[in-house]
Every structure is written in C-alpha cells, then in structure tokens.
Design an enzyme around this catalytic site. Sequence first.
Site, PDB file in Angstrom:
ATOM      1  N   GLU A  38       0.877  -1.169   0.000  1.00  0.00           N
ATOM      2  CA  GLU A  38       0.000   0.000   0.000  1.00  0.00           C
ATOM      3  C   GLU A  38       0.917   1.221   0.000  1.00  0.00           C
ATOM      4  O   GLU A  38       1.792   1.327   0.863  1.00  0.00           O
ATOM      5  CB  GLU A  38      -0.872  -0.020   1.264  1.00  0.00           C
ATOM      6  N   ARG A 266       5.192 -12.843   9.755  1.00  0.00           N
ATOM      7  CA  ARG A 266       5.861 -11.587   9.415  1.00  0.00           C
ATOM      8  C   ARG A 266       7.156 -11.475  10.203  1.00  0.00           C
ATOM      9  O   ARG A 266       7.346 -12.116  11.236  1.00  0.00           O
ATOM     10  CB  ARG A 266       4.948 -10.400   9.668  1.00  0.00           C
ATOM     11  N   LYS A 276       4.287   0.482   9.946  1.00  0.00           N
ATOM     12  CA  LYS A 276       4.348   1.675   9.091  1.00  0.00           C
ATOM     13  C   LYS A 276       3.790   2.896   9.814  1.00  0.00           C
ATOM     14  O   LYS A 276       4.285   4.000   9.657  1.00  0.00           O
ATOM     15  CB  LYS A 276       3.528   1.435   7.821  1.00  0.00           C
TER      16      LYS A 276
HETATM   17  P1  ATP Z   1      -0.151  -1.567   6.758  1.00  0.00           P
HETATM   18  O1  ATP Z   1      -0.439  -1.742   8.202  1.00  0.00           O
HETATM   19  O2  ATP Z   1       0.045  -0.157   6.348  1.00  0.00           O
HETATM   20  O3  ATP Z   1      -1.007  -2.397   5.841  1.00  0.00           O
HETATM   21  P2  ATP Z   1       1.880  -3.362   5.988  1.00  0.00           P
HETATM   22  O4  ATP Z   1       3.214  -3.460   6.639  1.00  0.00           O
HETATM   23  O5  ATP Z   1       0.978  -4.526   5.941  1.00  0.00           O
HETATM   24  O6  ATP Z   1       1.287  -2.131   6.677  1.00  0.00           O
HETATM   25  P3  ATP Z   1       1.664  -3.271   3.141  1.00  0.00           P
HETATM   26  O7  ATP Z   1       2.057  -2.189   2.217  1.00  0.00           O
HETATM   27  O8  ATP Z   1       0.256  -3.678   3.170  1.00  0.00           O
HETATM   28  O9  ATP Z   1       2.127  -2.816   4.562  1.00  0.00           O
HETATM   29  O10 ATP Z   1       2.598  -4.537   2.917  1.00  0.00           O
HETATM   30  C1  ATP Z   1       2.921  -5.041   1.659  1.00  0.00           C
HETATM   31  C2  ATP Z   1       3.291  -6.487   1.788  1.00  0.00           C
HETATM   32  O11 ATP Z   1       4.393  -6.652   2.661  1.00  0.00           O
HETATM   33  C3  ATP Z   1       2.160  -7.303   2.348  1.00  0.00           C
HETATM   34  O12 ATP Z   1       2.007  -8.438   1.530  1.00  0.00           O
HETATM   35  C4  ATP Z   1       2.598  -7.681   3.716  1.00  0.00           C
HETATM   36  O13 ATP Z   1       2.155  -8.951   4.039  1.00  0.00           O
HETATM   37  C5  ATP Z   1       4.116  -7.648   3.615  1.00  0.00           C
HETATM   38  N1  ATP Z   1       4.696  -7.273   4.902  1.00  0.00           N
HETATM   39  C6  ATP Z   1       4.474  -6.153   5.604  1.00  0.00           C
HETATM   40  N2  ATP Z   1       5.147  -6.167   6.765  1.00  0.00           N
HETATM   41  C7  ATP Z   1       5.823  -7.330   6.813  1.00  0.00           C
HETATM   42  C8  ATP Z   1       6.698  -7.934   7.767  1.00  0.00           C
HETATM   43  N3  ATP Z   1       7.010  -7.347   8.914  1.00  0.00           N
HETATM   44  N4  ATP Z   1       7.221  -9.138   7.468  1.00  0.00           N
HETATM   45  C9  ATP Z   1       6.911  -9.741   6.305  1.00  0.00           C
HETATM   46  N5  ATP Z   1       6.093  -9.241   5.381  1.00  0.00           N
HETATM   47  C10 ATP Z   1       5.543  -8.037   5.611  1.00  0.00           C
HETATM   48 MG    MG Z   2      -1.107  -4.275   4.813  1.00  0.00          MG
END
Ligand code: ATP
Ligand code: MG
Length: 561
Positions: A38, A266, A276
């Site tokens: 996102e 994660r 984030k």
């Molecule tokens: P938000 O809370 O803003 O959604 P987010 O960290 O999930 O934060 P995204 O942009 O939705 O952010 O994440 C993009 C991709 O990265 C998603 O597929 C998510 O699963 C993966 N991702 C995010 N944080 C992690 C993490 N700490 N470890 C592994 N994968 C992650």
């Molecule tokens: Mg997300």
Amino acid sequence: MNQPQETDKLPNFVLDVVKADVAAGRNGGKVMTRFPPEPNGYLHIGHAKSICLNFGIAQDIPGAVCNLRFDDTNPSVEEDEFVRSIQEDVRWLGFDWGARMYFASDYFERLYAIAEKLVREGKAYVDSQTIEEMRAGRGSFHQPGRVSPYRDRTPDENLELLRRMRAGEFPDGAHVLRAKIDMQASNQNLRDPVMYRIKREHHHRTGDAWCIYPMYDFAHGYSDAIEGVTHSICTLEFENHRPLYDWFLDQTPEFDPRPRQTEFARLNLTYMTLSKRRLKLLVEGGHVKGWDDPRMPTIAGLRRRGYTPEAIRAFADRIGVSKRNSFVDVTLLEHAVREDLNARCRRVMGVLRPLRVVLENVPEGQEDAFDAPWFADDPSRGGRSLPFGRALFIDREDFAEVPPKGWFRLTPGGEVRLRNACIIKCERVVKDERGEIVELRCSWDPDSRGGNAKDGRKIKGTLHWVSEKHSLPAEVRLYDRLFRAENPGEEGDEFLGDLNPASFEVVQARVEPSLAGAAPGDRVQFERVGYFCVDPDSKPGALVFNRTIGLKDSWAKQQGK
Ligand code: ATP
Ligand code: MG
C-alpha cells in the site's frame, strides 16, 4: 526467541508449496506471485522479507513471474512519493517486475461491475445504518451479529441505491454496500463485510472520478484474480480473511486460475519497530530526519546507512519462511551486513576523535611514506601509499594517561605500532590550562619501518593513524540503535518513550588522503573502527561518512564463535 543458526538457510515452506503445485501440474504449471504494497509509507526490512519471498519464487522457478502491485484502494493516504520510493527500493534490492507494474485502482471499474453483479444476484445490499449501529450489529467474538433492518432490500432497490452512491447523490457515510453472507458466522470477517463506502477524497491516480471506494478485503482478492496471480502470499493476520476471499471468488467462477493464499509469519526485529504507522510517527514527529534516516529500518534508511542488497537478501534467506511468529535478533541482520562488507570493503584509516601526535625526532618538513595494501590478507588486491610526517593524528581513545589493566595502546613512556608504518614512543603529554590533553610529544623508531623493531622487542598494540598535513577532514555520523528496548512500547504509542537518546552522534574526524575522490555510496572499513559509507550530503572537500556498523560481532559472539 527462536533463532536461526548462523550459516544455515532456514526452510522456506512457501517455496515448497509452490514447487509442489508446479510438480502436480496445477494451473498448467504457471506460477505468478505479487508483492502488493500500500503506497502509504516507505518499505522496511519486513517488506524486504516479503519481496525476497515473492520475487525469489519468480527467480527460482522457471517461467514464474512476480508482479508489483500497488494496493491503492484507500484514497486518503496514498502519495506519489511512496509509489516512487517503493519502485526504487524493490529495484535496489535486485528485483525486476518487467512490464508487470499494476495499481489496484486500475481495477476500480472492474470491481464495481463485480459489485453490481453481486447486488443483482441478491448477494450484496446497501446498508443505511449509522457506523455505530453497524459496529454494534457486528457482535463480537462471543456474541453473534444482528441483522441490519436494511438487509432485505430488493436487488432492484439496492442497485438503484448503489448507482446513486456512485453518482455522488449521498453524503459521505450515508450508506455502504455490504456482502450478504452470514451475521451469525463465527468468523467475524464473514458477518456481512463492507464492500464499498462513500468517501469524497482525491485519489492519486483516479483523481475525483470516484466518490465510492472499495474496501481492502473486497478489492484485494479480486485484484489478484484479475491479474491471474496463482499464489497470493501474505502474512498470518490474513489467515482468517481467507474464507471471505474464497466466498467472493465462489460468486465469480469466471476467474481462473483462482489465487491460492498461503500465509507466513511476518518479520519482527528486536530493538526495532516495523509498523508503518509508527515509522510515520517517527518521521512526522521529527524523531528522525526522514524516511531514509540511517537509523530507520526502512530500505532507504538501510541503504543510506551502507547496507548492501546482497546483505539484506542473505539475511532474508537465513531467517527462512515459516508459520511461527517470532522476533529475530537484530544482531543477525548486523551480522549479515558485516559479513558482506568484510568481503568487499577496502581497509583504510580514519581517526574519529583526533589527538595530535608530534614526532620530535622527525625534522620539520620531512616527509615519508609507507606502502599499505587495501586488504592485509590479499595484497594482490592492490594498495596505496600512506604519507607520513612530523605531525600525526591518533584516536583519543587510544591514549590513556593512567592505563587500565591489560591496556596495549599508548600510554606515557609506552610504545605502540602505527598500522602499516612504524613504532612510536610517547615521551610527554601536553595539556592546556584546564588540564585537557591537547597533544602528545612522541618519537619514532627509524629502525622499525614496516612495524617490527630491529632488536626484536615485542610491541603489543597497533593503532590506526593519519598524517596531519595530508589527511582530510570528514564529518562522521555515528548511529546506534534507535530504541533501547528490545521490544519498543509493546502497547500504543509508548514506543516513543523507548527511543534511545544516544542513537546519533556527529564527530569531526580525519581520514587518509586516498579517500579524496570518495563518492556517495562508497563503502570502506576504517581499520579497528567499523564499516562506513559516504553519505549523499558529502560535497567535494567536505566528506560525510555514516557508520554502517562497528566491527564487533555480537551475533557471532552469542553463537560462541
Ligand atoms: P499496513 O499496516 O500499512 O497495511 P503493511 O506493513 O501490511 O502495513 P503493506 O504495504 O500492506 O504494509 O505490505 C505489503 C506487503 O508486505 C504485504 O504483503 C505484507 O504482508 C508484507 N509485509 C508487511 N510487513 C511485513 C513484515 N514485517 N514481514 C513480512 N512481510 C511483511
Ligand atoms: Mg497491509
């Protein structure tokens, strides 16, 4: 804490799932993954795990591809800066989406058509309750939901309302479109989830074309399906959303292949935060200098700090991919970068806190030089000549007027070796009126060129040094962990209270003249001190270095190596 071993790659069960599907001939052997950020912030090391996983599968499996898709369904937060930085970071990590860069917002029309279809089939309805009523009606874990009084609207009535929602006839919040699934479902995600809400916000790509926006849970699975993604890989929080994605796809059998969702744990890192929302607070609250502050766990921050894509990929390999949530010790990440930099960085000398040394038996104006290899263990990789003269600098930390036990560095009357050069002896300490040491008066042993005494006397300590006349001034930025707590602020925004007040320090250093042409991004090892990287703030004649990492490897130490 479950910790991977130093050199072992941990298993990657997601890769195994995909390989098994290929072997079973599922989807005709076709494999398509995607990385779906996102665009509401910069990518961090947790995202790197997901990037390495998704793009790594595309690299490992012949014919497989990975899309970059911006999940930009939420209009209030997306920004072009984030879209640009995300592309830069994925490329820098070494991955390529080819022509497959997509935006969920490109599917708005398609998603809307699916919504109308569900309405016509009686599988979605317009709800006109207030947000509070709707929230109360959803029940809780222990309590089933309550059916909305609007749930039995006819398909025609719903279709008309939905079209008027789209046309902008209602104020924000007046109605929502909900899927008609099951208010009694034990999985709360199935209790008639919202598909569309009215929201008059400008969208970074569709502008003001829409005043209704699809919810993530409706848009996400369909975005995968529209692209033909075969494997939707996501983090564990989405495990209990999977029945909802499946319900949606059950209504639209035309999508083939149907994405298969697999959830993994994660990444969490000690002494860091990978939320984030929190990273944004750090930036907006001025607690760091920006998304690319070298203390940030963002890809941009790690890059500026001097991390290499190779080190980050090696780290991702080592932590593996599993279904078990855990914290990874940040020293494992530090170990990965140290190992990579050790192999690639030239050894040079930089004195972080200069203390002037005058060699009284070197005549004024007399100059000399010593040859020194870039890599002591492999002279075939070249070297440089180190100028030497009457006045030098050593590090203040390498002199002690009253040495503690076991001190091999310089002390009054003591001798040390200057790295790559010769032996010196401290004759006298010069102090200012406040008693601060300003200079050491020393002598050198002209018979010790190369570092060994002719008479065979043993010299234990070896110090780094630079020539006063030839060395260059440099600003060196020293970074320490951003947080002092292993798990910063487990609750709410208390994490700000765990910030390490000593995470940043600037020193005015002197570095050897071979660095005159160093350019932003160049990385070196300052012998005995650590790995450093030239910061983009550098200007000709005014070098700025970031300390990437010190030399002491606490990970290796923990492992008993
Ligand atoms: P938000 O809370 O803003 O959604 P987010 O960290 O999930 O934060 P995204 O942009 O939705 O952010 O994440 C993009 C991709 O990265 C998603 O597929 C998510 O699963 C993966 N991702 C995010 N944080 C992690 C993490 N700490 N470890 C592994 N994968 C992650
Ligand atoms: Mg997300």
